[in-house]
Design an enzyme around this catalytic site. Structure first.
Site, short mmCIF file in Angstrom:
data_model
loop_
_atom_site.label_atom_id
_atom_site.label_comp_id
_atom_site.label_asym_id
_atom_site.label_seq_id
_atom_site.Cartn_x
_atom_site.Cartn_y
_atom_site.Cartn_z
N CYS A 46 -6.13 -1.18 -3.58
CA CYS A 46 -6.59 -2.36 -2.84
C CYS A 46 -7.79 -2.99 -3.55
O CYS A 46 -8.73 -2.30 -3.92
CB CYS A 46 -6.99 -1.98 -1.41
SG CYS A 46 -5.58 -1.74 -0.32
N HIS A 47 -7.72 -4.31 -3.71
CA HIS A 47 -8.80 -5.03 -4.38
C HIS A 47 -9.96 -5.28 -3.42
O HIS A 47 -9.74 -5.57 -2.24
CB HIS A 47 -8.31 -6.39 -4.90
CG HIS A 47 -7.26 -6.28 -5.95
ND1 HIS A 47 -5.94 -6.02 -5.66
CD2 HIS A 47 -7.34 -6.39 -7.31
CE1 HIS A 47 -5.25 -5.99 -6.79
NE2 HIS A 47 -6.06 -6.21 -7.80
N GLU A 82 -5.77 -4.24 4.91
CA GLU A 82 -7.07 -4.22 5.59
C GLU A 82 -6.89 -4.29 7.10
O GLU A 82 -7.57 -3.58 7.86
CB GLU A 82 -7.93 -5.39 5.11
CG GLU A 82 -8.51 -5.22 3.72
CD GLU A 82 -7.52 -5.47 2.60
OE1 GLU A 82 -7.88 -5.25 1.43
OE2 GLU A 82 -6.37 -5.89 2.89
N ASP A 129 -11.03 9.57 19.55
CA ASP A 129 -12.17 10.48 19.45
C ASP A 129 -13.08 10.38 20.68
O ASP A 129 -13.60 11.40 21.17
CB ASP A 129 -12.96 10.16 18.19
CG ASP A 129 -14.19 11.05 18.03
OD1 ASP A 129 -14.00 12.29 17.92
OD2 ASP A 129 -15.31 10.52 18.02
#
Length: 302
Positions: free
Chosen positions: A63-64, A99, A113
């Site tokens: 990924c850039h 993303e 969580d």
């Protein structure tokens, strides 16, 4: 990493979804009443999602790094399911779907969580891309049967003193886009010859004419003058876009005198005479320039 240096910046948008499934109504009530011991679940998870989007290239090797210009998180509760939708926007050369999916998954994981102390039956389900915009996915289909010609303007090559490379490179790149070439010719740097060739192609109902060579500053570089005298409507943005794209890569691209516009309903574009020059012009202009033909056919602007 994949080479994206040839791409142009466009608006890229992606929305991803994740679902957090709880096991009892009391968990939903605790979330809505902000009564979860670890804090406000929605706000904490949203903040984690923002961080995850920004950190995506740190965790996924291919990924850039990108300028993230917007991230938004929306929640929807249906029964015991919490639907997470995360949207990412950027103006850049590559998409943001990874993303968005990474962000949505971290939002879901943060919720898991925070909720596990009060609900041992929490599950994360169905992380997926809902929508993406920009780049290849938004490109309109290449017009079928577009009658296309490539003209090489060069005194030396027309005399057999050199080999044409820029014209062949143009044809190669067009054929990669499924555009076939019906006419390929090499002519000298002579205004009258150039104009006569264009007129003959227009008379034969060619729709696209790409000319390589003769756009520089030597006394024999007359292609822009020859074409400009024939244009019924210049389209300044064509040359502006190509020069801007080129100058980001080669500073001397500012010296190109290329022009583009319509001779009747025929689109004529002039390009530099080097393989690098035509490569940059085609990368900068195609396939977006082909929208001209949709407009000419009466399609509304989008």
């Amino acid at each position: 990493m994949v080479d994206i240096t040839y791409k142009t910046n466009t608006l890229r948008i992606a929305t991803a979804q994740a679902i957090v499934q709880v096991s009892k109504p009391e968990t939903i009530q605790a979330i809505e009443n902000r009564a979860v011991p670890k804090g406000d679940v929605f706000e904490m998870a949203k903040a984690a999602g923002f961080l995850a989007v920004k950190k995506t290239p740190d965790l996924l090797p291919d990924c850039h790094p990108i300028p993230v210009e917007y991230t938004g998180v929306q929640y929807r509760i249906e029964g015991l399911s919490i639907f997470i939708e995360l949207t990412v926007k950027t103006i850049y050369k590559t998409g943001v779907e990874v993303e968005a999916m990474h962000g949505a998954s971290v939002v879901a994981l943060t919720m898991y969580d925070m909720l596990k102390p009060i609900d041992k039956g929490v599950e994360i389900r169905n992380i997926r891309l809902l929508e993406k915009k920009g780049g290849k996915s938004d490109r309109k289909a290449i017009p079928e049967n577009l009658k296309t010609a490539v003209i090489v303007c060069s005194d030396s090559i027309s005399k057999g003193l050199g080999e044409d490379k820029s014209g062949k490179k143009t044809i190669e790149k067009l054929e990669a886009m499924k555009l076939s070439i019906q006419d390929y010719s090499i002519i000298p740097d002579d205004k009258t010859v150039i104009q006569d060739k264009i007129k003959s192609l227009c008379a034969a109902h060619y729709q696209l004419i790409l000319i390589t060579g003769g756009t520089g500053l030597s006394h024999r570089d007359v292609t822009p003058e020859a074409v400009s005298e024939l244009l019924d409507r210049e389209i300044p943005g064509i040359a502006e876009t190509a020069r801007q794209y080129g100058q980001e890569r080669v500073p001397t691209a500012m010296l190109s005198r290329s022009v583009g516009g319509l001779v009747g309903d025929t689109l004529v574009v002039t390009m530099p005479g080097s393989t690098g020059g035509v490569t940059e012009y085609i990368d900068a202009l195609f396939p977006h320039i082909l929208h001209v033909f949709s407009v000419l056919e009466g399609s509304r602007h989008e």
